[in-house]
Every structure is written in structure tokens, then in C-alpha cells.
Design a protein around this motif. Structure first.
Motif, PDB file in Angstrom:
ATOM      1  N   THR A   1     -22.984  12.303  10.547  1.00  0.00           N
ATOM      2  CA  THR A   1     -21.575  12.465  10.205  1.00  0.00           C
ATOM      3  C   THR A   1     -20.705  12.329  11.453  1.00  0.00           C
ATOM      4  N   TYR A   2     -19.641  11.553  11.319  1.00  0.00           N
ATOM      5  CA  TYR A   2     -18.665  11.399  12.392  1.00  0.00           C
ATOM      6  C   TYR A   2     -17.383  12.134  11.996  1.00  0.00           C
ATOM      7  N   LYS A   3     -16.763  12.794  12.972  1.00  0.00           N
ATOM      8  CA  LYS A   3     -15.531  13.516  12.724  1.00  0.00           C
ATOM      9  C   LYS A   3     -14.436  12.972  13.648  1.00  0.00           C
ATOM     10  N   TYR A   4     -13.265  12.739  13.067  1.00  0.00           N
ATOM     11  CA  TYR A   4     -12.120  12.266  13.829  1.00  0.00           C
ATOM     12  C   TYR A   4     -10.912  13.116  13.471  1.00  0.00           C
ATOM     13  N   ALA A   5      -9.905  13.056  14.320  1.00  0.00           N
ATOM     14  CA  ALA A   5      -8.654  13.777  14.047  1.00  0.00           C
ATOM     15  C   ALA A   5      -7.470  12.882  14.343  1.00  0.00           C
ATOM     16  N   ILE A   6      -6.469  12.942  13.475  1.00  0.00           N
ATOM     17  CA  ILE A   6      -5.234  12.215  13.689  1.00  0.00           C
ATOM     18  C   ILE A   6      -4.071  13.190  13.547  1.00  0.00           C
ATOM     19  N   VAL A   7      -2.945  12.819  14.134  1.00  0.00           N
ATOM     20  CA  VAL A   7      -1.729  13.623  13.985  1.00  0.00           C
ATOM     21  C   VAL A   7      -0.700  12.759  13.303  1.00  0.00           C
ATOM     22  N   LYS A   8      -0.239  13.175  12.136  1.00  0.00           N
ATOM     23  CA  LYS A   8       0.731  12.393  11.368  1.00  0.00           C
ATOM     24  C   LYS A   8       2.141  12.571  11.940  1.00  0.00           C
TER      25      LYS A   8
ATOM     26  N   LYS B   1       0.844  -1.182   0.000  1.00  0.00           N
ATOM     27  CA  LYS B   1       0.000   0.000   0.000  1.00  0.00           C
ATOM     28  C   LYS B   1       0.888   1.243   0.000  1.00  0.00           C
ATOM     29  N   PRO B   2       0.404   2.330  -0.582  1.00  0.00           N
ATOM     30  CA  PRO B   2       1.159   3.582  -0.511  1.00  0.00           C
ATOM     31  C   PRO B   2       1.444   3.943   0.940  1.00  0.00           C
ATOM     32  N   GLU B   3       2.593   4.546   1.167  1.00  0.00           N
ATOM     33  CA  GLU B   3       3.053   4.789   2.539  1.00  0.00           C
ATOM     34  C   GLU B   3       2.052   5.585   3.357  1.00  0.00           C
ATOM     35  N   ALA B   4       1.471   6.630   2.771  1.00  0.00           N
ATOM     36  CA  ALA B   4       0.552   7.485   3.524  1.00  0.00           C
ATOM     37  C   ALA B   4      -0.690   6.716   3.945  1.00  0.00           C
ATOM     38  N   VAL B   5      -1.229   5.903   3.045  1.00  0.00           N
ATOM     39  CA  VAL B   5      -2.402   5.105   3.375  1.00  0.00           C
ATOM     40  C   VAL B   5      -2.022   4.002   4.353  1.00  0.00           C
ATOM     41  N   ALA B   6      -0.855   3.405   4.147  1.00  0.00           N
ATOM     42  CA  ALA B   6      -0.402   2.327   5.026  1.00  0.00           C
ATOM     43  C   ALA B   6      -0.264   2.805   6.469  1.00  0.00           C
ATOM     44  N   SER B   7       0.120   4.070   6.662  1.00  0.00           N
ATOM     45  CA  SER B   7       0.310   4.590   8.009  1.00  0.00           C
ATOM     46  C   SER B   7      -0.988   4.632   8.805  1.00  0.00           C
ATOM     47  N   LEU B   8      -2.125   4.634   8.103  1.00  0.00           N
ATOM     48  CA  LEU B   8      -3.409   4.628   8.790  1.00  0.00           C
ATOM     49  C   LEU B   8      -3.708   3.261   9.392  1.00  0.00           C
ATOM     50  N   GLY B   9      -3.056   2.214   8.875  1.00  0.00           N
ATOM     51  CA  GLY B   9      -3.274   0.876   9.410  1.00  0.00           C
ATOM     52  C   GLY B   9      -4.615   0.297   9.048  1.00  0.00           C
ATOM     53  N   ALA B  10      -5.095   0.605   7.834  1.00  0.00           N
ATOM     54  CA  ALA B  10      -6.410   0.108   7.410  1.00  0.00           C
ATOM     55  C   ALA B  10      -6.387  -0.232   5.934  1.00  0.00           C
TER      56      ALA B  10
ATOM     57  N   GLU C   1     -10.877  -3.259   6.495  1.00  0.00           N
ATOM     58  CA  GLU C   1     -10.154  -3.923   7.583  1.00  0.00           C
ATOM     59  C   GLU C   1      -9.391  -2.884   8.374  1.00  0.00           C
ATOM     60  N   LEU C   2      -9.244  -3.157   9.681  1.00  0.00           N
ATOM     61  CA  LEU C   2      -8.549  -2.220  10.554  1.00  0.00           C
ATOM     62  C   LEU C   2      -7.486  -2.962  11.341  1.00  0.00           C
ATOM     63  N   GLY C   3      -6.248  -2.497  11.220  1.00  0.00           N
ATOM     64  CA  GLY C   3      -5.138  -3.105  11.940  1.00  0.00           C
ATOM     65  C   GLY C   3      -4.420  -2.080  12.782  1.00  0.00           C
ATOM     66  N   ASN C   4      -3.122  -2.291  12.988  1.00  0.00           N
ATOM     67  CA  ASN C   4      -2.327  -1.345  13.767  1.00  0.00           C
ATOM     68  C   ASN C   4      -1.951  -0.145  12.907  1.00  0.00           C
ATOM     69  N   GLY C   5      -2.165   1.038  13.430  1.00  0.00           N
ATOM     70  CA  GLY C   5      -1.847   2.259  12.687  1.00  0.00           C
ATOM     71  C   GLY C   5      -2.500   3.470  13.328  1.00  0.00           C
ATOM     72  N   LEU C   6      -2.458   4.600  12.623  1.00  0.00           N
ATOM     73  CA  LEU C   6      -2.954   5.851  13.192  1.00  0.00           C
ATOM     74  C   LEU C   6      -4.439   5.798  13.520  1.00  0.00           C
ATOM     75  N   LEU C   7      -5.233   5.145  12.680  1.00  0.00           N
ATOM     76  CA  LEU C   7      -6.674   5.113  12.928  1.00  0.00           C
ATOM     77  C   LEU C   7      -7.005   4.376  14.228  1.00  0.00           C
ATOM     78  N   SER C   8      -6.381   3.223  14.442  1.00  0.00           N
ATOM     79  CA  SER C   8      -6.691   2.462  15.655  1.00  0.00           C
ATOM     80  C   SER C   8      -6.032   3.076  16.886  1.00  0.00           C
TER      81      SER C   8
END
Length: 503
Positions: free
Chosen positions: A496-503, A408-417, A440-447
Motif C-alpha cells: 500500500t502506498y500513501k500520499y497526501a495533498i492539500v486542496k 470532469k467534475p471540478e474536484a476530480v479535475a483539480s487532481l489533474g488526472a 492519465e496524469l497531467g498538471n494538477g494536485l497529484l503531479s
């Protein structure tokens, strides 16, 4: 007076005469009747020459427990509890009238920024290497946002998932530590029905629990892994009557020496708790899957490329076959390993590399130990005669090469999904302008930083519309620092759900 004395004299005289007669006839002797040539015991037990009888251990199962307990861990998996919380009877909280919502703690609402609650599941795992690799069940870690591993000595670690295999229900985890106690693999092929076994795990969060029983059957299939593993599922369980309950999943099934012969996976129960039998994935399969996941990240399955069905008397009569067991080949795929080896529809497979495979479960287990490119000898009956076929197994792509996990592209992969573009029908039905679904949801920024759960449809990144996965990649690459994510869940697209992540 004289008359009375006469009566007493006659009575005494009569008694003496009776005793003398009895003695003369021999009634006073005690005698034992002996019958010539009669064995001293009327019950005899057959003994087979050279048979070694293994009694229950006089010290119980101390050795098995002492050797295996340090290597069995408690896994705490935090998973989404469901949208807006849980209420009884399967009622959708968003369908409740406002007047009744307080009865259930006002679930389901509370603002667009409300995060999904988490629930904690409990399972077990087995340390197989001193540097922190742990095997468990896929269903223990599936969809988990966080995994906490507690060792037998109470040390606690955060684990990451190295890989999972739904077709065998095995997962490989990793914790960052060295010098850990491990369990040794035994060859599950050597396990015999009736042999003593010990189950070690954490039922109902009762840590480090040991139970014992015997092997009740081998090669058992109960169609439970097929629910998640599909047509490629391998079910050839070791069945045992050792007590196993919820929380034992992923724990060890060991022999009397404390060596691993299986991973406890399922129970047969109408109530959800132990009701007589439990089932473990054989160590031969566990070892192969764990090695694949550690080396490649995905399992390397060598496939025959044939549709099969287990023979029985009724099916054999239907096919007009003079055979009551074996694995019947009813279709051979074009270009498959089976076709190239000369196997045909109508053949009955009876062995793989000399191991009798008279049931589907046994055949799939034997093939499941091999990787693409491996060569095996299939013995099949055709026209009443057995013949051998040399088969070079292939992968799911029809080649003999190693299957690599899709990058997966690095930026998408960092989300862990894993993300998937929405179809036109989904966009129209949900009344969206576009979006990508979290499959699917694994280890990464989203989780790690949000409560997003699988099924979430991401529609905006930093306020900009997301049309597909490629655009998501571009938006993430151009975003720095804090990133806002907006989206909906398909069961309530108006919210609508809103979330925030810090890269």
C-alpha cells in the motif's frame, strides 16, 4: 697509342652521323597533332533551359540559424523512473532475495510511504506565438509531472500542457510570458526533395545546436506514431539527412530563411543515435494541430470513414486491378462521409482537392488538415475511369460538429488526472474491495504534490473506501485541507502506498 686514338675517332664520327640522321628525319621537333572538328572538351553537361541552380550558401546557414535559434527552447521533463528505482537487465527488485538487494542499493522497498523517484528527460520545443505558446512532440511531454522550459537566453519557466495529439505526436505547451521571439511557419507543401534544410534543437542536452542537410524524401511513413496514435495516426514525414539525435525531438526543421517547415520527431537508427536519416512532421500538419489544441483543447479530425490499403504491383495483381499505385478502398463504414458521398469498396483514391494521393501517408495527411464539416473533393478511379466525389467529412462520433473535451467534475479535475472504474475481474484478481485507476496524469494536485504515476489504483480517501469515480468525486468534495490518498499498483497489490495533498 695510335690504336687508341683510332678507336676514339671512330666513336666520335659514329655519333655525329647518328645525330645528323635524326635531325634529317625530324626527330628533334616537338609537334601537336590536331584532329579536325574534335571538341575541346570530351565531357559535356546537359543544361535545362530556365532551371535555377541553388548552390550551397556561401555564408553557410547563418541566416537560418540566427532567425530560428531564439525561438527554439530546451524542455526538461520530469517523469516517474519506475517503481522503487531502476536496476539492470529488467530485473524486478521485489523478486530479489534480501541477501542480494544491497548490491542494487536496496531498490523497491523502504516503507509504504516511499515515493516514486523521478527521472529527467530532455527535448526541444518551438515558440510559435509571442505570448508563450510552444509546440513540441507528444512523446517529449507524455506522462511528465513537471515541465521546465529554458529559453535560448537561459530564462527558465514552468510550462503547462494545453493539449496533446498522439495521432500526430504533437503537443502544445504554454509559458506565462510576453514579447517572446517566434518562428514563422512556411508551407511544407512547397518544400522540394533536395532542398537545403537546417535542424535546430538540444541533442544530448547540448543546447542550441544547429545541423544542416537536405530533404531526402517527402510523405514518408515509418509506423512509429501508430504505436501511440493507433489507426488514426498520421505519418507523412519530411525525411532529411540533417543530424538529429535524442533531445532534438520537438525542435525545428527550417528552410534557408529560418522559417519552420517541420517539427523533428524521429530518427531511423539501429542504435538509438543518428544513423543517416531523421523525420519531421510537416508544418502544415503542425499548424493545424496547434490551432485546434489552442482553440478547442482537442484536435478536430475530419474523417472519411473508409478502410484503405496502399496499392502496389503484387496487391493489384491479387485484386486483378490494372493499376499499380493509388489508395484502395476495401471497406466503407455505414453512415460514414465516404458512403454518403457515393464512394464504394473497390474504388481507388488518387487525389484530394487536386493533390495526387498515391500513397496512404499522403491521403491521410491531406485529410488530416481538415475539420469535421469541411468539404473536400475526392478523385477516385472506378472501372478504369476517374470520377470526383464531394465529401463532407465527419468526426469520430459520426457527426459534422466540433468535438469538445469531456468535462470532469471540478474536484476530480483539480487532481489533474483521468480516472477509470475498476472492472469486476480487476477487483477480484487484485483482491480489492473497489477502487479507481489513474489512466492519465497531467498538471494538477497529484503531479504537483505527490509522486503518483499512471496505473495507480486509488482505494481510499481519508480512510474511506473508494468504490468508483462518482464516489471519489463525492469524497473529494466533502474533504477540506489536507487529504490522504491510499492505493496500490497492479504489479504489487500487496503493498500500500500513501500520499497526501492539500486542496
Amino acid at each position: 697509342m695510335k690504336k687508341f686514338l683510332l678507336i676514339v675517332f671512330v666513336a666520335v664520327l659514329g655519333g655525329l652521323i647518328a645525330l645528323g640522321g635524326a635531325n634529317y628525319l625530324g626527330w628533334g621537333d616537338t609537334r601537336y597533332v590536331e584532329v579536325a572538328n574534335t571538341p575541346t572538351s570530351l565531357t559535356s553537361f546537359a543544361t535545362a533551359p530556365g532551371t535555377r541552380v541553388v548552390p550551397a550558401p556561401t555564408d553557410g546557414f547563418v541566416i537560418a540559424a540566427e532567425r530560428s535559434l531564439p525561438a527554439v527552447v530546451h524542455i526538461k521533463a520530469s517523469k516517474p523512473a519506475g517503481r522503487g528505482g531502476q536496476i539492470p537487465f529488467g530485473i524486478d527488485p521485489d523478486q530479489l532475495p534480501d541477501a542480494f538487494r544491497d548490491l542494487f542499493g536496496n531498490p523497491g522497498r523502504g516503507g509504504n510511504d516511499q515515493e516514486m523517484p523521478l527521472q529527467q528527460g530532455s527535448g526541444s520545443g518551438v515558440i510559435i506565438s509571442s505570448d508563450g505558446y510552444i509546440v513540441s512532440n507528444n512523446h517529449v511531454v507524455e506522462d511528465a509531472e513537471t515541465l521546465e522550459v529554458v529559453l535560448n537566453d537561459e530564462r527558465t519557466y514552468t510550462a503547462k500542457v494545453i493539449g496533446t495529439d498522439p495521432t500526430t505526436d504533437i503537443a502544445l505547451l504554454k509559458i506565462e510570458e510576453t514579447g517572446l521571439p517566434t518562428v514563422q511557419f512556411a508551407n511544407s507543401d512547397d518544400v522540394r526533395v533536395g532542398e537545403w534544410v537546417v535542424a535546430v534543437g538540444n541533442p544530448f542536452s547540448l543546447t542550441s545546436t544547429v545541423t544542416a542537410g537536405i530533404v531526402s524524401a517527402k510523405g514518408r511513413s515509418i509506423d512509429i506514431v501508430r504505436r501511440s496514435g493507433g489507426d488514426l495516426a498520421i505519418e507523412s514525414f519530411i525525411q532529411t539527412d540533417a543530424v538529429v539525435n535524442p533531445g532534438n525531438s520537438g525542435g525545428a526543421l527550417v528552410n534557408q530563411n529560418g522559417d519552420l517547415i517541420g517539427i523533428n520527431t524521429a530518427i531511423s537508427s539501429p542504435t538509438g543515435v543518428f544513423a543517416g536519416y531523421s523525420f519531421a512532421v510537416p508544418s502544415a500538419i503542425v499548424k493545424k494541430v496547434a490551432e485546434d489544441l489552442r482553440e478547442f483543447g482537442v484536435v478536430q479530425r475530419g474523417l472519411l470513414g473508409a478502410q484503405i490499403r496502399q496499392l502496389n504491383t503484387a496487391y493489384a495483381r491479387e485484386l486483378d486491378i490494372d493499376r499499380n499505385n493509388g489508395v484502395y478502398v476495401f471497406e466503407v463504414m455505414e453512415g460514414s462521409a465516404a458512403e454518403e458521398a457515393g464512394i464504394q469498396s473497390g474504388d481507388v483514391i488518387v487525389a484530394v482537392d487536386g493533390v495526387r494521393t498515391l500513397r496512404n501517408s499522403t491521403l491521410l495527411e491531406q485529410l488530416g488538415r481538415h475539420r469535421p464539416g469541411d468539404q473536400v473533393t475526392i478523385t477516385a478511379e472506378r472501372d478504369g475511369k476517374e470520377r470526383d466525389f464531394t465529401v463532407v467529412l465527419k468526426n469520430s462520433e459520426g457527426t459534422t460538429g466540433i468535438v469538445r473535451p469531456s468535462e470532469k467534475p471540478e474536484a476530480v479535475a483539480s487532481l489533474g488526472a483521468k480516472f477509470e472504474d475498476l472492472s469486476e475481474d480487476d477487483v477480484r484478481q487484485l483482491r480489492l474491495q473497489g477502487g479507481v485507476a489513474v489512466t492519465e496524469l497531467g498538471n494538477g494536485l497529484l503531479s504537483e504534490q505527490t509522486r503518483v504515476r499512471p496505473g495507480f489504483i486509488l482505494t481510499r480517501v481519508n480512510g474511506r473506501q473508494v468504490e468508483d469515480v462518482q464516489q471519489l468525486q463525492r469524497l473529494l468534495e466533502s474533504s477540506k485541507g489536507a487529504v490522504t490518498l491510499e492505493g496500490v499498483y497492479p504489479d504489487n497489490p500487496e503493498r500500500t502506498y500513501k500520499y497526501a495533498i492539500v486542496k
